[in-house]
Design an enzyme around this catalytic site. Structure first.
Site, PDB file in Angstrom:
ATOM      1  N   TRP A  10      12.026  -0.166  -0.587  1.00  0.00           N
ATOM      2  CA  TRP A  10      12.003   0.758   0.330  1.00  0.00           C
ATOM      3  C   TRP A  10      11.569   0.225   1.795  1.00  0.00           C
ATOM      4  O   TRP A  10      10.535  -0.666   1.483  1.00  0.00           O
ATOM      5  CB  TRP A  10      10.787   1.954   0.190  1.00  0.00           C
ATOM      6  N   ASP A  62      13.120  -1.111  -8.185  1.00  0.00           N
ATOM      7  CA  ASP A  62      13.303   0.222  -7.896  1.00  0.00           C
ATOM      8  C   ASP A  62      13.914   0.379  -6.738  1.00  0.00           C
ATOM      9  O   ASP A  62      13.371  -0.417  -5.673  1.00  0.00           O
ATOM     10  CB  ASP A  62      11.997   1.061  -7.982  1.00  0.00           C
ATOM     11  N   TYR A  90      17.426   4.449   0.938  1.00  0.00           N
ATOM     12  CA  TYR A  90      16.934   3.542   1.857  1.00  0.00           C
ATOM     13  C   TYR A  90      17.999   2.710   2.662  1.00  0.00           C
ATOM     14  O   TYR A  90      19.140   2.160   1.935  1.00  0.00           O
ATOM     15  CB  TYR A  90      16.347   2.493   0.690  1.00  0.00           C
ATOM     16  N   SER A 113       3.349   3.109  -3.099  1.00  0.00           N
ATOM     17  CA  SER A 113       2.113   2.909  -2.093  1.00  0.00           C
ATOM     18  C   SER A 113       0.962   2.639  -2.561  1.00  0.00           C
ATOM     19  O   SER A 113       0.112   3.305  -2.229  1.00  0.00           O
ATOM     20  CB  SER A 113       2.032   3.858  -0.809  1.00  0.00           C
ATOM     21  N   ALA A 154      -1.723   1.852  -0.311  1.00  0.00           N
ATOM     22  CA  ALA A 154      -1.827   2.865   0.992  1.00  0.00           C
ATOM     23  C   ALA A 154      -1.187   2.382   2.068  1.00  0.00           C
ATOM     24  O   ALA A 154      -1.771   2.425   3.319  1.00  0.00           O
ATOM     25  CB  ALA A 154      -3.465   3.214   1.183  1.00  0.00           C
ATOM     26  N   ARG A 168       2.793  -2.780   9.750  1.00  0.00           N
ATOM     27  CA  ARG A 168       3.499  -1.556   9.657  1.00  0.00           C
ATOM     28  C   ARG A 168       3.189  -0.407  10.449  1.00  0.00           C
ATOM     29  O   ARG A 168       4.046   0.476  10.851  1.00  0.00           O
ATOM     30  CB  ARG A 168       3.354  -0.994   7.991  1.00  0.00           C
ATOM     31  N   GLY A 228       6.383  -3.623  -2.680  1.00  0.00           N
ATOM     32  CA  GLY A 228       7.452  -4.183  -1.815  1.00  0.00           C
ATOM     33  C   GLY A 228       7.082  -5.282  -1.022  1.00  0.00           C
ATOM     34  O   GLY A 228       5.730  -5.822  -1.370  1.00  0.00           O
ATOM     35  N   ASN A 277       0.625 -10.394  -4.854  1.00  0.00           N
ATOM     36  CA  ASN A 277       0.182  -9.282  -5.568  1.00  0.00           C
ATOM     37  C   ASN A 277       0.642  -9.105  -7.264  1.00  0.00           C
ATOM     38  O   ASN A 277      -0.034  -8.500  -7.977  1.00  0.00           O
ATOM     39  CB  ASN A 277       1.333  -8.175  -5.267  1.00  0.00           C
TER      40      ASN A 277
END
Length: 336
Positions: free
Chosen positions: A21, A49, A54, A206, A209, A228, A285, A295
């Site tokens: 996304w 996913d 998107y 998210s 967040a 972002r 993402g 991550n």
């Protein structure tokens, strides 16, 4: 990489799931998108996913191209249907039988696969009878185009009703995909208990967040260039609610917690959502491959109870936990 069962099914997915996304087909070039997918595979992520909406279907195509040559049986590919796609005609949205039937065929073509492992209702459709929607999903499963069905941002009552219809139709509704993070806990009071009862698990989006839990946004400071929060096409509007000084000050208070555990703040945030036993996976993402590698270090991290309690104390009353927020995620009427 660690793996968890998806709901009350026999399917396992990687507890870190790669999502595209806001990135593939829009924020990053295709070669960078492919590099991020390769990085995900390198760290052991097998679950990917996406959604037809998107980048108006382009993200599915980019993901399909990036996975060419991979053993299909070793992957779990998830996609979604609901939001307007294509030329945005009156039936190019929602969860009608017509839109579901046409959308699954389009998704499979773009993803270069004969089936998806999980086909998800991206939101609840208030303008289509739930019986019609679930019958259409059951047909998709019986045709072998999807193995399981799931939902996204449904309320506890909607999940219960959908699960009952799916069971009557002989198919498995195994998951819900909600927003969930240290700061956004609206699923905890109602959705999670209902899901536990029904054998439905969460695939959460998210978990950091929209980047706020990385700590890169400082209270009273200018927004970082290229973040972002400065990208109107990359989610700036969604992140605004977290960019209050009281929230950002509390988030900075998490830095000592992460440091003591030898984690980055992003890794701490991802490990936190994975501490919920109803969560099967956290969607991550990336706009750069190194973000995937960083991550991925959150996989398998177990946070002691005292750390979880300390996080609650640090964040205090800036946490959003009102279950009524979930219902707001689905529009009362279709957008076209």
């Amino acid at each position: 990489m660690h793996f968890r069962f998806l709901g009350n099914s026999g399917l396992k997915i990687s507890e870190l799931t790669y999502g595209n996304w806001l990135t593939h087909g829009s924020q990053v070039e295709n070669d960078t998108a492919t590099a991020c997918v390769r990085a995900a595979l390198d760290v052991g992520i097998t679950t990917f996913d996406t959604a037809d909406v998107y980048a108006n279907t382009v993200a599915e195509s980019v993901l399909g191209d990036a996975l060419v040559g991979e053993r299909r049986e070793s992957l779990e590919i998830l996609t979604k249907v609901f939001w307007p796609t294509g030329p945005k005609g009156p039936n190019d949205t929602g969860l009608s039988r017509k839109h579901i039937r046409e959308s699954i065929d389009g998704s499979l073509k773009r993803l270069r696969t004969d089936y998806v492992d999980l086909y998800q209702a991206h939101r609840y459709d208030h303008e289509t009878p739930l019986e019609e929607t679930m019958q259409a999903f059951a047909d998709v499963v019986r045709q072998g185009k999807a193995l399981y069905i799931g939902v996204s941002e449904w309320t506890a009552d909607q999940i219960r009703a959908g699960h009952a219809l799916a069971k009557d139709l002989g198919v498995q509704l195994v998951s819900n995909q909600p927003q969930y993070s240290m700061l956004w806990r609206v699923i905890e009071p109602e959705v999670v208990p209902t899901s536990r009862e029904l054998g439905v698990s969460q695939i959460v989006w998210s978990p950091i967040a929209q980047g706020v839990l990385t700590g890169k946004y400082a209270p009273g400071a200018p927004l970082p260039a290229g973040s972002r929060a400065t990208d109107e096409k990359g989610g700036a509007n969604m992140i605004k609610s977290f960019l209050r000084d009281d929230v950002l000050e509390r988030v900075q208070g998490l830095r000592p917690v992460a440091d003591e555990l030898g984690l980055t703040m992003a890794q701490l945030a991802i490990a936190w959502v994975l501490a919920n036993d109803n969560v099967s996976a956290a969607i991550i993402g990336a706009s750069r491959p190194e973000q995937v590698h960083d991550n991925a270090k959150a996989a398998g991290v177990e946070l002691p109870a005292e750390v979880l309690a300390r996080i609650d104390e640090v964040l205090g009353d800036v946490v959003v936990a009102d279950p009524a927020e979930t219902a707001k995620a689905s529009p009362a009427k279709r957008l076209v």
